[in-house]
Scaffold this motif. Structure first.
Motif, mmCIF file in Angstrom:
data_model
loop_
_atom_site.group_PDB
_atom_site.id
_atom_site.type_symbol
_atom_site.label_atom_id
_atom_site.label_comp_id
_atom_site.label_asym_id
_atom_site.label_seq_id
_atom_site.Cartn_x
_atom_site.Cartn_y
_atom_site.Cartn_z
ATOM 1 N N GLY A 1 60.398 -18.032 23.681
ATOM 2 C CA GLY A 1 61.470 -17.850 24.665
ATOM 3 C C GLY A 1 61.216 -16.702 25.615
ATOM 4 O O GLY A 1 62.066 -16.383 26.441
ATOM 5 N N ALA A 2 60.014 -16.074 25.526
ATOM 6 C CA ALA A 2 59.700 -14.987 26.460
ATOM 7 C C ALA A 2 59.734 -15.473 27.896
ATOM 8 O O ALA A 2 60.061 -14.716 28.819
ATOM 9 N N ASP A 3 59.377 -16.746 28.110
ATOM 10 C CA ASP A 3 59.590 -17.380 29.408
ATOM 11 C C ASP A 3 59.927 -18.834 29.155
ATOM 12 O O ASP A 3 59.491 -19.432 28.151
ATOM 13 N N VAL A 4 60.715 -19.417 30.036
ATOM 14 C CA VAL A 4 61.132 -20.807 29.913
ATOM 15 C C VAL A 4 61.118 -21.451 31.287
ATOM 16 O O VAL A 4 61.254 -20.775 32.308
ATOM 17 N N ASP A 5 60.943 -22.766 31.315
ATOM 18 C CA ASP A 5 61.094 -23.512 32.555
ATOM 19 C C ASP A 5 61.562 -24.913 32.217
ATOM 20 O O ASP A 5 61.356 -25.416 31.101
ATOM 21 N N LEU A 6 62.180 -25.545 33.209
ATOM 22 C CA LEU A 6 62.878 -26.805 32.997
ATOM 23 C C LEU A 6 62.780 -27.607 34.279
ATOM 24 O O LEU A 6 63.051 -27.090 35.368
ATOM 25 N N HIS A 7 62.361 -28.860 34.166
ATOM 26 C CA HIS A 7 62.328 -29.740 35.335
ATOM 27 C C HIS A 7 62.479 -31.187 34.882
ATOM 28 O O HIS A 7 61.676 -31.682 34.086
ATOM 29 N N GLY A 8 63.511 -31.840 35.380
ATOM 30 C CA GLY A 8 63.740 -33.233 35.022
ATOM 31 C C GLY A 8 63.897 -33.405 33.529
ATOM 32 O O GLY A 8 64.751 -32.775 32.897
ATOM 33 N N ASN A 9 63.049 -34.239 32.930
ATOM 34 C CA ASN A 9 63.120 -34.523 31.499
ATOM 35 C C ASN A 9 62.098 -33.733 30.686
ATOM 36 O O ASN A 9 61.760 -34.114 29.562
ATOM 37 N N ARG A 10 61.623 -32.626 31.235
ATOM 38 C CA ARG A 10 60.606 -31.831 30.560
ATOM 39 C C ARG A 10 60.970 -30.361 30.586
ATOM 40 O O ARG A 10 61.506 -29.855 31.570
ATOM 41 N N ALA A 11 60.649 -29.691 29.490
ATOM 42 C CA ALA A 11 60.877 -28.258 29.380
ATOM 43 C C ALA A 11 59.657 -27.629 28.725
ATOM 44 O O ALA A 11 58.935 -28.286 27.960
ATOM 45 N N ILE A 12 59.422 -26.369 29.028
ATOM 46 C CA ILE A 12 58.313 -25.633 28.425
ATOM 47 C C ILE A 12 58.799 -24.239 28.070
ATOM 48 O O ILE A 12 59.568 -23.626 28.812
ATOM 49 N N ILE A 13 58.361 -23.761 26.907
ATOM 50 C CA ILE A 13 58.806 -22.465 26.393
ATOM 51 C C ILE A 13 57.579 -21.676 25.948
ATOM 52 O O ILE A 13 56.738 -22.186 25.201
ATOM 53 N N GLY A 14 57.464 -20.445 26.397
ATOM 54 C CA GLY A 14 56.332 -19.606 26.051
ATOM 55 C C GLY A 14 56.569 -18.804 24.788
ATOM 56 O O GLY A 14 57.692 -18.384 24.500
ATOM 57 N N ALA A 15 55.495 -18.588 24.042
ATOM 58 C CA ALA A 15 55.522 -17.769 22.821
ATOM 59 C C ALA A 15 54.273 -16.888 22.822
ATOM 60 O O ALA A 15 53.292 -17.181 22.121
ATOM 61 N N PRO A 16 54.257 -15.817 23.594
ATOM 62 C CA PRO A 16 53.031 -15.022 23.767
ATOM 63 C C PRO A 16 52.563 -14.288 22.521
ATOM 64 O O PRO A 16 51.435 -13.792 22.502
ATOM 65 N N GLY A 17 53.398 -14.223 21.483
ATOM 66 C CA GLY A 17 52.983 -13.557 20.257
ATOM 67 C C GLY A 17 52.468 -14.509 19.197
ATOM 68 O O GLY A 17 52.172 -14.081 18.073
ATOM 69 N N ASP A 18 52.341 -15.793 19.526
ATOM 70 C CA ASP A 18 51.845 -16.767 18.554
ATOM 71 C C ASP A 18 50.389 -16.460 18.188
ATOM 72 O O ASP A 18 49.603 -16.003 19.027
#
Length: 392
Positions: free
Chosen positions: A87-104
């Motif tokens: 959740g450090a960064d998130v984005d959303l467009h239409g039917n798709r979303a992406i969520i960042g996890a830089p500590g993975d």
């Protein structure tokens, strides 16, 4: 917390607060609101410290009632570990979303990752975990993420692919887990290319706030365009007045060919580190003068080739703004006022003259904040930022 504002139906320059949002399961150290993304009537909010590993929350405009902005649900990684910062960064467009996890840690300690979610007939569901093919420990991939259509971008500002901590962005497509790094081929150590990314259709903006075009860590933003061969560099922009540690590019937003860049430690006047925002416009078709495809709206073509000068006073102003235009040849001058979104809200009467001319904008009671004065003389254009401050 996150605050939701809505544009006033009667006045495009006025925004009204609708609701304050907080997480339904907050434990007090969530960092809820660290990242946000809005797409139509849906809002995605990142809370990278929730439960130690992070979470993201989805809200719907009419969930629970008209314009209620109710919580639809929350997401967390199924393989979450403490410190992942999902959740450090998130984005959303239409039917798709992406969520960042830089500590993975899947590709090494703090190598980072991103998670893709899709909406189908049964609602939203987890799609895939994205790891970087050339990722390594310490890259922090997922510090920034962006999605538009089939394009998914993951920023890794500490990647060493080009130089030590020079940074990289990894480009995915929706149906292909393979990824290709996008690099600044002239990048240097500690540029942190990929600190933020923004994508709209086939345009991509990537920031390197520690690049050194006009001073140490003054910052630069790179614009790319996608064709059949992949992402190709189109232009780069920077604040020509930036000095050491202004960090131009700490935040980005892109809509079509309009690019907005944050410069959070920029000194304004006598106030150090006040911060500023610069607005850039695409002023030519793709393929036509590609090296000049994005032009600073605050300094549009402000070169010696322009045969006219523009002065706005007073700045800031309260009720009336005087716009002085001086030109050496007779031309028809058009003056318009744009709001912070780049929308024209006022057209002033055009004048044809040589020498000096004066235009006056009398702002109404609801118009306040930052505006842009756009002046066109013949085929040349200049745009100046102004601010209206009203007494309480």
């Amino acid at each position: 917390a996150v605050y939701v504002y809505e544009q006033d139906a009667a006045d495009a320059s006025a925004w009204n607060m609708i609701k304050k949002l907080t997480a339904s399961d907050s434990d007090g150290v969530d960092s809820f609101g660290y990242s946000v993304a809005l797409n139509g009537g849906e809002l995605l909010v990142g809370a990278p410290n929730q439960a130690g590993h992070g979470a993201a929350y989805l809200y719907g405009k009419n969930q629970g009632g008209n314009n209620n902005w109710g919580e639809v649900g929350s997401w967390a990684a199924s393989d979450a570990d403490n410190g992942d910062r999902f959740g450090a960064d998130v984005d959303l467009h239409g039917n798709r979303a992406i969520i960042g996890a830089p500590g993975d840690d899947a590709k090494g300690t703090n190598a980072g990752a991103a998670y893709r979610y899709n909406r189908g007939s049964n609602g939203w569901a987890f799609g895939a975990k994205l790891t970087m093919g050339q990722g390594a420990a310490g890259d922090a991939a997922g510090t920034s993420v962006a999605v538009h259509g089939a394009n998914l971008l993951v920023g890794a500002p500490y990647s060493n692919l080009k130089a030590n901590n020079g940074g990289a962005v990894f480009a995915f497509t929706y149906d292909n887990a393979n990824n290709v790094p996008v690099l600044d081929n002239n990048g240097s150590a500690n540029d942190h290319f990929g600190t933020d990314v923004a994508v709209d259709s086939n345009y991509l903006a990537i920031s390197a706030p520690n690049d050194d075009p006009t001073g140490a860590n003054s910052g630069k933003v790179f614009v790319f365009i996608r064709d059949q061969s992949g992402w190709n560099r189109l232009a780069s922009v920077n604040d020509i007045y930036a000095i050491d540690n202004d960090h131009f590019g700490n935040a980005l937003a892109l809509s079509g060919q309009t690019l907005i860049v944050g410069e959070y430690t920029d000194g304004v006047g006598t106030i150090p580190e006040q911060g500023s925002i610069l607005v850039f416009d695409g002023v030519c078709p793709t393929g036509d003068r590609p090296d000049q495809a994005f032009v600073d709206r605050n300094e549009i073509e402000n070169t010696n080739d322009l045969a006219f000068e523009v002065t706005c006073s007073p700045v800031p102003f309260s009720d009336m703004l005087s716009i002085q235009v001086g030109q050496e040849t007779p031309e028809t001058v058009h003056v318009s006022i744009l709001n912070a979104l780049g929308q024209t809200i006022v057209e002033l009467n055009k004048q044809h003259f040589v020498g000096n001319g004066r235009f006056v904008w009398q702002a109404n009671t609801n118009q306040q904040g930052v505006f842009f004065v756009r002046v066109q003389s013949g085929n040349s254009v200049q745009t100046k930022p102004v601010m209206r401050v009203t007494e309480k």
